[in-house]
Design a protein around this motif. Structure first.
Motif, PDB file in Angstrom:
ATOM      1  N   ALA A  50       0.815  -1.214   0.000  1.00 50.83           N
ATOM      2  CA  ALA A  50       0.000   0.000   0.000  1.00 50.83           C
ATOM      3  C   ALA A  50       0.848   1.262   0.000  1.00 50.83           C
ATOM      4  O   ALA A  50       0.373   2.333  -0.399  1.00 50.83           O
ATOM      5  CB  ALA A  50      -0.932   0.000   1.213  1.00 50.83           C
ATOM      6  N   ALA A  51       2.102   1.162   0.435  1.00 47.74           N
ATOM      7  CA  ALA A  51       2.979   2.334   0.432  1.00 47.74           C
ATOM      8  C   ALA A  51       3.275   2.810  -0.985  1.00 47.74           C
ATOM      9  O   ALA A  51       3.712   3.943  -1.181  1.00 47.74           O
ATOM     10  CB  ALA A  51       4.283   2.004   1.156  1.00 47.74           C
ATOM     11  N   ALA A  52       3.027   1.967  -1.978  1.00 52.40           N
ATOM     12  CA  ALA A  52       3.164   2.304  -3.402  1.00 52.40           C
ATOM     13  C   ALA A  52       4.524   2.905  -3.750  1.00 52.40           C
ATOM     14  O   ALA A  52       4.614   4.011  -4.290  1.00 52.40           O
ATOM     15  CB  ALA A  52       2.039   3.255  -3.820  1.00 52.40           C
ATOM     16  N   PRO A  53       5.602   2.197  -3.453  1.00 49.50           N
ATOM     17  CA  PRO A  53       6.921   2.706  -3.832  1.00 49.50           C
ATOM     18  C   PRO A  53       7.127   2.634  -5.341  1.00 49.50           C
ATOM     19  O   PRO A  53       6.413   1.914  -6.048  1.00 49.50           O
ATOM     20  CB  PRO A  53       7.872   1.756  -3.106  1.00 49.50           C
ATOM     21  N   ASP A  54       8.126   3.364  -5.814  1.00 55.53           N
ATOM     22  CA  ASP A  54       8.474   3.262  -7.237  1.00 55.53           C
ATOM     23  C   ASP A  54       9.101   1.908  -7.551  1.00 55.53           C
ATOM     24  O   ASP A  54       8.969   1.409  -8.676  1.00 55.53           O
ATOM     25  CB  ASP A  54       9.455   4.376  -7.627  1.00 55.53           C
ATOM     26  N   LEU A  55       9.792   1.341  -6.583  1.00 56.46           N
ATOM     27  CA  LEU A  55      10.385   0.020  -6.783  1.00 56.46           C
ATOM     28  C   LEU A  55      10.634  -0.638  -5.436  1.00 56.46           C
ATOM     29  O   LEU A  55      10.571   0.006  -4.386  1.00 56.46           O
ATOM     30  CB  LEU A  55      11.686   0.089  -7.584  1.00 56.46           C
ATOM     31  N   VAL A  56      10.899  -1.934  -5.486  1.00 56.48           N
ATOM     32  CA  VAL A  56      11.243  -2.723  -4.314  1.00 56.48           C
ATOM     33  C   VAL A  56      12.677  -3.197  -4.488  1.00 56.48           C
ATOM     34  O   VAL A  56      13.026  -3.751  -5.532  1.00 56.48           O
ATOM     35  CB  VAL A  56      10.298  -3.930  -4.147  1.00 56.48           C
ATOM     36  N   VAL A  57      13.516  -2.945  -3.493  1.00 61.14           N
ATOM     37  CA  VAL A  57      14.917  -3.357  -3.551  1.00 61.14           C
ATOM     38  C   VAL A  57      15.075  -4.609  -2.694  1.00 61.14           C
ATOM     39  O   VAL A  57      14.786  -4.592  -1.496  1.00 61.14           O
ATOM     40  CB  VAL A  57      15.852  -2.241  -3.048  1.00 61.14           C
ATOM     41  N   LEU A  58      15.533  -5.699  -3.310  1.00 62.85           N
ATOM     42  CA  LEU A  58      15.632  -6.998  -2.646  1.00 62.85           C
ATOM     43  C   LEU A  58      17.088  -7.483  -2.651  1.00 62.85           C
ATOM     44  O   LEU A  58      17.571  -7.991  -3.665  1.00 62.85           O
ATOM     45  CB  LEU A  58      14.738  -8.025  -3.354  1.00 62.85           C
ATOM     46  N   PRO A  59      17.803  -7.322  -1.542  1.00 57.31           N
ATOM     47  CA  PRO A  59      19.185  -7.812  -1.474  1.00 57.31           C
ATOM     48  C   PRO A  59      19.241  -9.324  -1.244  1.00 57.31           C
ATOM     49  O   PRO A  59      18.255  -9.932  -0.811  1.00 57.31           O
ATOM     50  CB  PRO A  59      19.760  -7.057  -0.271  1.00 57.31           C
ATOM     51  N   ASP A  60      20.385  -9.906  -1.508  1.00 63.74           N
ATOM     52  CA  ASP A  60      20.524 -11.351  -1.305  1.00 63.74           C
ATOM     53  C   ASP A  60      21.110 -11.699   0.065  1.00 63.74           C
ATOM     54  O   ASP A  60      21.496 -12.846   0.306  1.00 63.74           O
ATOM     55  CB  ASP A  60      21.347 -11.981  -2.423  1.00 63.74           C
ATOM     56  N   GLU A  61      21.171 -10.728   0.964  1.00 66.56           N
ATOM     57  CA  GLU A  61      21.481 -10.981   2.366  1.00 66.56           C
ATOM     58  C   GLU A  61      21.006  -9.788   3.191  1.00 66.56           C
ATOM     59  O   GLU A  61      20.890  -8.678   2.652  1.00 66.56           O
ATOM     60  CB  GLU A  61      22.969 -11.254   2.587  1.00 66.56           C
ATOM     61  N   PRO A  62      20.650  -9.983   4.447  1.00 63.70           N
ATOM     62  CA  PRO A  62      20.743 -11.236   5.215  1.00 63.70           C
ATOM     63  C   PRO A  62      19.765 -12.319   4.762  1.00 63.70           C
ATOM     64  O   PRO A  62      20.054 -13.496   4.904  1.00 63.70           O
ATOM     65  CB  PRO A  62      20.456 -10.790   6.644  1.00 63.70           C
ATOM     66  N   TYR A  63      18.575 -11.927   4.266  1.00 63.58           N
ATOM     67  CA  TYR A  63      17.691 -12.927   3.663  1.00 63.58           C
ATOM     68  C   TYR A  63      18.078 -13.032   2.196  1.00 63.58           C
ATOM     69  O   TYR A  63      18.306 -12.015   1.522  1.00 63.58           O
ATOM     70  CB  TYR A  63      16.228 -12.520   3.798  1.00 63.58           C
ATOM     71  N   ARG A  64      18.124 -14.236   1.684  1.00 62.40           N
ATOM     72  CA  ARG A  64      18.553 -14.424   0.305  1.00 62.40           C
ATOM     73  C   ARG A  64      17.355 -14.341  -0.640  1.00 62.40           C
ATOM     74  O   ARG A  64      16.775 -15.361  -1.064  1.00 62.40           O
ATOM     75  CB  ARG A  64      19.278 -15.759   0.140  1.00 62.40           C
ATOM     76  N   PHE A  65      16.974 -13.111  -0.979  1.00 63.27           N
ATOM     77  CA  PHE A  65      15.929 -12.934  -1.984  1.00 63.27           C
ATOM     78  C   PHE A  65      16.475 -13.326  -3.350  1.00 63.27           C
ATOM     79  O   PHE A  65      17.635 -13.064  -3.677  1.00 63.27           O
ATOM     80  CB  PHE A  65      15.448 -11.477  -2.013  1.00 63.27           C
TER      81      PHE A  65
END
Length: 241
Positions: free
Chosen positions: A181-196
């Motif tokens: 719902a925050a409606a960001p322009d994008l989602v940034v998903l790093p591979d650590e600490p959780y490995r997205f």
């Protein structure tokens, strides 16, 4: 003679290893760089085996106020070990602390990688546009970057402002529905600490561009800083295409 150093911080392990080869005698199980580092392993960052650390008779233990727990550091000090604790909340502070670590590890001269990294960030052009983002660092439960984080400052310098920068917590738990719902322009998903990965993360944000980025370049303060602006910039630009 180089001091005997145990590092309890993966990014600082890399910094010491390339600045003063031979100084490290112990590192955590999570210290993955440089590859092939052949020294004793002393457990995790949050649960180091203090008996292993002490058995190595270090002259210095290098730690970080966020990565490591104060009770462990206190126990080391009480055992007579000198502990250098770093605090890194933004890029300039990272360079100041890295210079302190390099000096403490007995490097004979200023490390060339540190000079290259400082130059890479000081010569960074102003972003052509600014975008908003949410930056998950964990799922089950969902946790995101909040206030006063090194990674948040890194992204801001690359033109990405994360939406929870003013949150009261540094890594707040936020329900997925609220993140959407925050409606960001994008989602940034790093591979650590959780490995997205491409199959684990983007599906939670249908309709939103997702940038899969290197956690080492986003969250580590060490030699990776020299290439981080380019590596992260490419990933962020690709997500906007």
């Amino acid at each position: 003679m180089l001091p005997r150093i145990v590092s309890l911080v993966p990014s600082l392990t890399e910094a010491v290893a390339v600045s003063a080869p031979g100084a490290l005698v112990g590192v955590t199980d999570w210290c993955s760089h440089p590859a092939g580092l052949d020294v004793a392993r002393v457990g995790g960052t949050k649960n180091p085996k203090l008996d292993r650390v002490l058995a190595l008779a270090p002259d210095l233990v290098i730690a970080n106020e966020e990565e490591n727990r104060e009770p462990d550091l206190t126990a080391l000090r009480e055992a007579g070990v000198e502990v250098l604790v770093t605090e890194v909340r933004d890029v300039p502070q990272a360079f100041r602390e890295l210079a302190r670590v390099v000096e403490a590890c007995g490097a004979s001269s200023r490390s060339s990688w540190l000079a290259r990294a400082e130059d890479a960030w000081s010569s960074l052009p102003a972003p052509r546009e600014r975008r908003t983002a949410v930056v998950p660092v964990w799922r089950r439960p969902w946790m995101v970057l909040g206030r006063d984080t090194f990674a948040g400052d890194v992204l801001a310098r690359l033109g990405v402002d994360h939406l929870y920068t003013d949150h009261g917590e540094r890594y707040p738990r936020v329900p997925l529905d609220e993140l959407r719902a925050a409606a960001p322009d994008l989602v940034v998903l790093p591979d650590e600490p959780y490995r997205f990965t491409a199959d684990d993360g983007p599906e939670a944000f249908p309709g939103l561009p997702c940038a899969l980025v290197s956690g080492r370049h986003l969250t580590w303060y060490g030699p990776s800083l020299a290439e981080a602006p380019w590596v992260l910039g490419e990933a962020l630009r690709a997500a906007g295409r």
